[in-house]
Design an enzyme around this catalytic site. Structure first.
Site, short mmCIF file in Angstrom:
data_model
loop_
_atom_site.label_atom_id
_atom_site.label_comp_id
_atom_site.label_asym_id
_atom_site.label_seq_id
_atom_site.Cartn_x
_atom_site.Cartn_y
_atom_site.Cartn_z
N LYS A 116 0.81 -1.22 0.00
CA LYS A 116 0.00 0.00 0.00
C LYS A 116 0.85 1.28 0.00
O LYS A 116 0.39 2.32 -0.45
CB LYS A 116 -0.98 -0.03 1.18
CG LYS A 116 -2.01 -1.16 1.00
CD LYS A 116 -2.74 -1.49 2.28
CE LYS A 116 -3.98 -0.65 2.45
NZ LYS A 116 -4.77 -1.09 3.63
N HIS A 235 -13.96 -1.27 10.01
CA HIS A 235 -13.32 -1.02 8.71
C HIS A 235 -13.69 -2.04 7.65
O HIS A 235 -13.03 -2.14 6.62
CB HIS A 235 -11.79 -0.95 8.83
CG HIS A 235 -11.31 -0.01 9.88
ND1 HIS A 235 -11.62 1.33 9.87
CD2 HIS A 235 -10.55 -0.20 10.97
CE1 HIS A 235 -11.06 1.91 10.92
NE2 HIS A 235 -10.42 1.00 11.61
N ARG A 291 -8.71 -7.24 -7.93
CA ARG A 291 -9.54 -8.45 -8.04
C ARG A 291 -10.99 -8.02 -8.21
O ARG A 291 -11.31 -6.85 -8.10
CB ARG A 291 -9.43 -9.25 -6.75
CG ARG A 291 -9.79 -8.37 -5.54
CD ARG A 291 -9.95 -9.13 -4.26
NE ARG A 291 -9.71 -8.29 -3.09
CZ ARG A 291 -10.60 -7.49 -2.54
NH1 ARG A 291 -11.82 -7.39 -3.03
NH2 ARG A 291 -10.29 -6.76 -1.48
N1 ADP Z 1 -6.51 7.71 6.64
C1 ADP Z 1 -7.71 7.23 7.00
N2 ADP Z 1 -8.61 8.05 7.62
C2 ADP Z 1 -9.82 7.59 8.02
N3 ADP Z 1 -10.23 6.32 7.85
C3 ADP Z 1 -9.40 5.46 7.23
C4 ADP Z 1 -8.10 5.87 6.77
N4 ADP Z 1 -7.50 4.80 6.19
C5 ADP Z 1 -8.38 3.78 6.27
N5 ADP Z 1 -9.52 4.16 6.89
C6 ADP Z 1 -10.71 3.31 7.16
O1 ADP Z 1 -10.40 1.94 6.95
C7 ADP Z 1 -11.11 1.41 5.82
C8 ADP Z 1 -10.26 0.43 5.05
O2 ADP Z 1 -9.07 1.04 4.61
P1 ADP Z 1 -8.13 0.35 3.54
O3 ADP Z 1 -6.83 1.07 3.46
O4 ADP Z 1 -8.88 0.17 2.28
O5 ADP Z 1 -7.84 -1.06 4.23
P2 ADP Z 1 -8.11 -2.56 3.72
O6 ADP Z 1 -6.87 -2.89 2.94
O7 ADP Z 1 -8.22 -3.33 4.97
O8 ADP Z 1 -9.33 -2.54 2.87
C9 ADP Z 1 -11.56 2.65 5.04
O9 ADP Z 1 -12.69 2.42 4.26
C10 ADP Z 1 -11.82 3.64 6.17
O10 ADP Z 1 -13.05 3.40 6.81
#
Ligand code: ADP
Ligand code: MG
Length: 447
Positions: A116, A235, A291
């Site tokens: 990431k 999340h 995916r």
């Molecule tokens: N910088 C951030 N600020 C606020 N919420 C966040 C942030 N990063 C992630 N999140 C929360 O976590 C969720 C999943 O983040 P993500 O990076 O896509 O993780 P994953 O790889 O587990 O899907 C987001 O949809 C949001 O709700």
């Protein structure tokens, strides 16, 4: 075109992929574990091969067994679905080295977006706005704290190899930083075998908005508009919809163009999702999922494009047969994830036999599932048992249909998240489209 494709997955997504294969006149090979003997995907496929014991590591994650199954069944290609090995670059590589087509992006894209930190760096370089954060992994607490102070608390510490809502720690003040940082590193190592973490500005109550893209092997990339997945618990997404009620046409255009630009920059092939957070009228790239996603049906419902079929055609080397300007969105679609969990008992899993089942139908209702009356939900896998998708000419009509469909549904005696969904979609703020990622927490349904 392929003659026979092995589906390296289970549950509703295996069923979904087999449906697409059959519509393309391709034979489907199912694989299953000892825990999945009676699962629907084994029954609707043309061939079914048992590949190992119930535990995922011995079956759905066992690369050797899956490759052997592909060999003995004479498959030409492998579709990984989501979860399990779908974002494992090693698997994608081995599949191709063994002479099968991998129905997904290149191992290079999987690797690049699976990290990431790298993903954000590449997207930033391509001119896509990203969430402010460290551009490298941080292993030193002092350095981390310095950065956190620079961007200002609150910050979120995230695992570079993270996924599935795991490996994230929110830190609200300096005093808490050291402790949370150590926990984040340990959690990252334990969950992903990679202790690298990075730090981002934590956005308060953002909306999660993502763009579906499709890229072919000739460099063409198109988008199928956006989905909003702000209704989350820990999340993880529970409800998704398309289009997002938050965007005006101008912002939508900017967002989808940014996503296409990002996907083009990495020469992305196959279906993918660029995930963004949207806050105060601005969007920021967060990560890319390489995916098919659980929530793809809402996009299919508003665009009438079969995303799984597109994946198969692209992997078979065909040129994208749809032009961007031919893609319109019509109406509104909302998906709820029905999990076999008890929302009254802290979402405790509720496996077991389904004695009574009635699934809804009627106008605008689509169900993607592998369950049937008499099916025994095994305790070994994730608890998603069905997705209920409602389409309406307006968001209001989609919500009405969803309500009506939930009321028609009987799943007994298994406990499911349906009752929770009913509460959410009848919440005034939900009806008004005022969504954000802390929505459930505010409803008192956080942890
Ligand atoms: N910088 C951030 N600020 C606020 N919420 C966040 C942030 N990063 C992630 N999140 C929360 O976590 C969720 C999943 O983040 P993500 O990076 O896509 O993780 P994953 O790889 O587990 O899907 C987001 O949809 C949001 O709700
Ligand atoms: Mg994500």
């Amino acid at each position: 075109m392929f003659k026979r494709v092995l589906v390296a997955n289970r549950g509703e997504i295996a069923v979904r992929i087999i449906r697409a294969l059959h519509e393309l006149n391709i034979e489907a090979v199912a694989i299953y574990s000892e825990g999945d003997e009676n699962s629907l995907h084994t029954q609707i496929a043309d061939y079914a091969i048992r590949i190992g014991p119930a535990f995922s590591k011995d079956s759905y994650l066992n690369i050797k067994s899956i490759i052997s199954a592909a060999e003995v069944s004479g498959a030409d290609a492998i579709h990984p679905g989501y979860g399990f090995l779908a974002e494992n670059e090693e698997f994608a590589k081995i599949v191709e080295e063994c002479g099968f087509k991998f129905i997904g992006p290149s191992p290079e894209s999987i690797k690049l977006m699976g990290d990431k930190i790298e993903a954000k760096r590449v997207m930033k370089e391509a001119g896509v706005p990203v969430i402010p954060g460290t551009e490298e992994a941080i292993s030193n607490i002092k350095e981390g704290l310095k950065f956190a102070k620079e961007v200002g608390f609150p910050v979120i510490i995230k695992a570079a190899a993270g996924g599935g809502g795991k490996g994230m720690r929110i830190v609200r003040n300096e005093e808490d930083f050291e402790k949370q940082f150590k926990i984040a590193q340990i959690e990252a190592e334990k969950a992903f075998g990679d202790n690298r973490v990075y730090i981002e500005k934590f956005l308060e109550k953002p909306r999660h908005i993502e763009v579906q893209v499709l890229g072919d092997s000739y460099g063409n990339v198109i988008h199928l508009f956006e989905r909003e997945s702000s209704i989350q618990r820990r999340h993880q997404k529970l409800i998704e919809e398309a289009p997002s009620p938050a965007l005006d046409e101008e912002t939508r255009k900017k967002l989808t163009e940014a996503a296409v630009k990002g996907a083009k920059a990495i020469k992305y092939q196959n279906a993918g999702t660029m995930e963004f957070l949207y806050s105060d009228g601005k969007f920021y790239f967060m990560e890319m999922n390489t995916r098919i996603q659980v929530e793809h049906p809402v996009t299919e419902e508003i665009t009438h494009i079969d995303i799984v079929k597109q994946q198969i055609l692209i992997a078979a080397g065909e040129k994208l047969n749809i032009k961007q300007k031919e893609i319109n969105k019509i109406g509104h679609a909302i998906e709820i994830r029905i999990n076999a969990e008890d929302p009254e008992k802290n979402f405790r899993p509720s496996p077991g036999k389904i004695e009574v089942l009635h699934l809804p139908g009627g106008p605008g209702i689509r169900i993607d599932t592998h369950i049937y009356q008499g099916y025994v939900i095994p305790p070994y896998y994730d608890s998603l048992i069905a997705k209920m998708i409602a389409w309406g000419r307006t968001r209001e009509e989609a919500i009405k249909r969803l309500n009506r469909a939930i009321n028609e549904t009987l799943i007994k005696p298994i406990k499911t998240t349906l009752s929770l969904h009913k509460k959410i979609i009848n919440n005034r703020r939900f009806i008004e489209g005022e969504l954000h990622t802390k929505f459930l927490e505010e409803m008192g349904i956080g942890d």
